[in-house]
Design a protein around this motif. Structure first.
Motif, PDB file in Angstrom:
ATOM      1  N   GLY A   1       0.841  -1.193   0.000  1.00 18.93           N
ATOM      2  CA  GLY A   1       0.000   0.000   0.000  1.00 18.93           C
ATOM      3  C   GLY A   1       0.872   1.237   0.000  1.00 18.93           C
ATOM      4  O   GLY A   1       1.957   1.254   0.601  1.00 18.93           O
TER       5      GLY A   1
ATOM      6  N   THR B   1      -3.553   3.738   0.318  1.00 16.34           N
ATOM      7  CA  THR B   1      -4.311   2.653  -0.320  1.00 16.34           C
ATOM      8  C   THR B   1      -4.237   1.407   0.555  1.00 16.34           C
ATOM      9  O   THR B   1      -3.333   1.252   1.379  1.00 16.34           O
ATOM     10  CB  THR B   1      -3.747   2.316  -1.708  1.00 16.34           C
ATOM     11  OG1 THR B   1      -2.453   1.712  -1.558  1.00 16.34           O
ATOM     12  CG2 THR B   1      -3.642   3.558  -2.576  1.00 16.34           C
TER      13      THR B   1
ATOM     14  N   LEU C   1      -7.050  -5.228  -6.506  1.00 16.89           N
ATOM     15  CA  LEU C   1      -7.438  -4.233  -5.503  1.00 16.89           C
ATOM     16  C   LEU C   1      -8.674  -4.694  -4.752  1.00 16.89           C
ATOM     17  O   LEU C   1      -9.521  -5.414  -5.291  1.00 16.89           O
ATOM     18  CB  LEU C   1      -7.741  -2.890  -6.172  1.00 16.89           C
ATOM     19  CG  LEU C   1      -6.676  -2.287  -7.076  1.00 16.89           C
ATOM     20  CD1 LEU C   1      -7.137  -0.927  -7.577  1.00 16.89           C
ATOM     21  CD2 LEU C   1      -5.343  -2.173  -6.351  1.00 16.89           C
TER      22      LEU C   1
ATOM     23  N   GLU D   1     -10.456  -2.170  -3.183  1.00 12.63           N
ATOM     24  CA  GLU D   1     -11.145  -0.889  -3.071  1.00 12.63           C
ATOM     25  C   GLU D   1     -11.279  -0.340  -4.479  1.00 12.63           C
ATOM     26  O   GLU D   1     -10.681  -0.874  -5.414  1.00 12.63           O
ATOM     27  CB  GLU D   1     -10.385   0.078  -2.159  1.00 12.63           C
ATOM     28  CG  GLU D   1      -8.946   0.303  -2.572  1.00 12.63           C
ATOM     29  CD  GLU D   1      -8.169   1.158  -1.585  1.00 12.63           C
ATOM     30  OE1 GLU D   1      -8.799   1.886  -0.792  1.00 12.63           O
ATOM     31  OE2 GLU D   1      -6.935   1.102  -1.605  1.00 12.63           O
TER      32      GLU D   1
ATOM     33  N   ARG E   1     -11.204   3.319  -5.868  1.00  7.52           N
ATOM     34  CA  ARG E   1     -11.113   4.773  -5.932  1.00  7.52           C
ATOM     35  C   ARG E   1     -10.875   5.250  -7.366  1.00  7.52           C
ATOM     36  O   ARG E   1     -10.472   4.479  -8.236  1.00  7.52           O
ATOM     37  CB  ARG E   1     -10.003   5.252  -4.996  1.00  7.52           C
ATOM     38  CG  ARG E   1     -10.417   5.123  -3.533  1.00  7.52           C
ATOM     39  CD  ARG E   1      -9.289   4.781  -2.603  1.00  7.52           C
ATOM     40  NE  ARG E   1      -8.257   5.793  -2.590  1.00  7.52           N
ATOM     41  CZ  ARG E   1      -7.202   5.773  -1.772  1.00  7.52           C
ATOM     42  NH1 ARG E   1      -7.046   4.772  -0.919  1.00  7.52           N
ATOM     43  NH2 ARG E   1      -6.314   6.728  -1.799  1.00  7.52           N
TER      44      ARG E   1
ATOM     45  N   GLN F   1      -7.672   4.572  -9.663  1.00  8.15           N
ATOM     46  CA  GLN F   1      -6.733   4.082  -8.663  1.00  8.15           C
ATOM     47  C   GLN F   1      -5.597   3.273  -9.259  1.00  8.15           C
ATOM     48  O   GLN F   1      -4.430   3.450  -8.872  1.00  8.15           O
ATOM     49  CB  GLN F   1      -7.453   3.255  -7.598  1.00  8.15           C
ATOM     50  CG  GLN F   1      -6.536   2.818  -6.470  1.00  8.15           C
ATOM     51  CD  GLN F   1      -7.269   2.138  -5.339  1.00  8.15           C
ATOM     52  OE1 GLN F   1      -8.488   2.159  -5.288  1.00  8.15           O
ATOM     53  NE2 GLN F   1      -6.527   1.537  -4.431  1.00  8.15           N
TER      54      GLN F   1
ATOM     55  N   MET G   1      -1.763   4.428  -8.842  1.00  4.91           N
ATOM     56  CA  MET G   1      -0.808   3.613  -8.086  1.00  4.91           C
ATOM     57  C   MET G   1       0.416   3.269  -8.920  1.00  4.91           C
ATOM     58  O   MET G   1       1.559   3.348  -8.449  1.00  4.91           O
ATOM     59  CB  MET G   1      -1.496   2.338  -7.586  1.00  4.91           C
ATOM     60  CG  MET G   1      -2.502   2.571  -6.477  1.00  4.91           C
ATOM     61  SD  MET G   1      -3.316   1.050  -5.908  1.00  4.91           S
ATOM     62  CE  MET G   1      -1.941   0.197  -5.102  1.00  4.91           C
TER      63      MET G   1
END
Length: 266
Positions: free
Chosen positions: A185, A193, A210, A212, A214, A217, A221
């Protein structure tokens, strides 16, 4: 300052109509949405039919699309009785690049909803289809649709941590240190994250999983570890893996929804 919560439109309609509509058995649905969920006609068509006086509830013409609908009410459209029983449908679409997951496209390329409706069987055209999450315009891969808002909430809830697996072609070759940062993360502009699954499939291809969802994202990342995304593809959500050619769709079986997505309506 706390944001004021908006009163649902069905509740506003119920208040205008009187207290009897505020106390249905169970949580009410509103008429136009109920018609779309049950496959009678998509929501926009349902709203027009209601305003034109073509829909009756228990023999009374109803012109309010947001009228609350109680269990057991008799619904007729153009004089024909219609059931509001709504089985949960889920569809898999292999999204092509270029289409947006919005109601309209200002650039004129088109939306995934238009793409899907052009390919649906006649039996499914009456449903209102909702996307379970989003993909960027240039991202391809697995996109789920349903006629049930509960499945949308289930699939997009940040508390569920439903895994989503992506394959990204990137600039350069990520080393083990970059992959480790992804796994542990990292901190983006909107906060840290969650740890992610990360491995190389090829020198310039990263598999990233992932839990999550967002905004942008995956792209953010990978850019944060020095490897901007060139192309992005989603191949799995939960235990549901994309298995159809680009631009096509299929229905998910009930077992796929229950086991693959962990969703059991009821």
């Amino acid at each position: 300052m706390a944001r004021k919560q908006r009163t649902p439109r069905w509740l506003e309609a119920a208040r205008r109509r009187g207290a009897e509509d505020l106390q249905p058995s169970g949580k009410p649905d509103w008429l136009a949405r109920a018609l779309g969920k049950a496959g009678v006609m998509p929501r926009a068509q349902a709203e027009a039919a209601i305003r034109e006086g073509r829909v009756t509830l228990d023999g009374r013409v109803e012109r309010e699309p947001f009228a609350p609908v109680r269990a057991g009410v008799e619904v007729r459209v153009d004089g024909q009785m219609r059931s509001l029983d709504a089985p949960v449908w889920a569809l898999m679409l292999h999204k092509p690049a270029g289409r947006v997951v919005h109601g309209s496209d200002a650039e004129g390329v088109g939306t995934v909803f238009e793409w899907l409706r052009e390919r649906l069987t006649p039996a499914l055209l009456g449903y209102e289809w909702l996307a379970v999450g989003r993909l960027d315009r240039d991202t391809t891969g697995l996109l789920l649709f349903t006629n049930d808002e509960r499945l949308v909430r289930h699939g997009t809830s940040p508390e569920r941590h439903l895994a989503k697996r992506y394959v990204a072609a990137v600039e350069g070759t990520p080393d083990e240190a970059a992959l480790r940062r992804l796994r542990e993360g990292l901190v983006l502009e909107d906060g840290p994250t969650r740890p992610a699954g990360a491995r190389l499939r090829a020198p310039d291809v990263v598999e990233l999983t992932l839990t999550e969802g967002r905004h942008h994202q995956v792209k953010r990342m990978l850019a944060a570890v020095g490897h901007p995304v060139r192309t992005l593809h989603r191949e799995a959500v939960g235990g549901v893996t994309l298995d159809i050619p680009e631009g096509t769709w299929r229905r998910l079986e009930d077992d796929e929804v229950a086991r693959g997505l962990g969703f059991a309506p009821g």
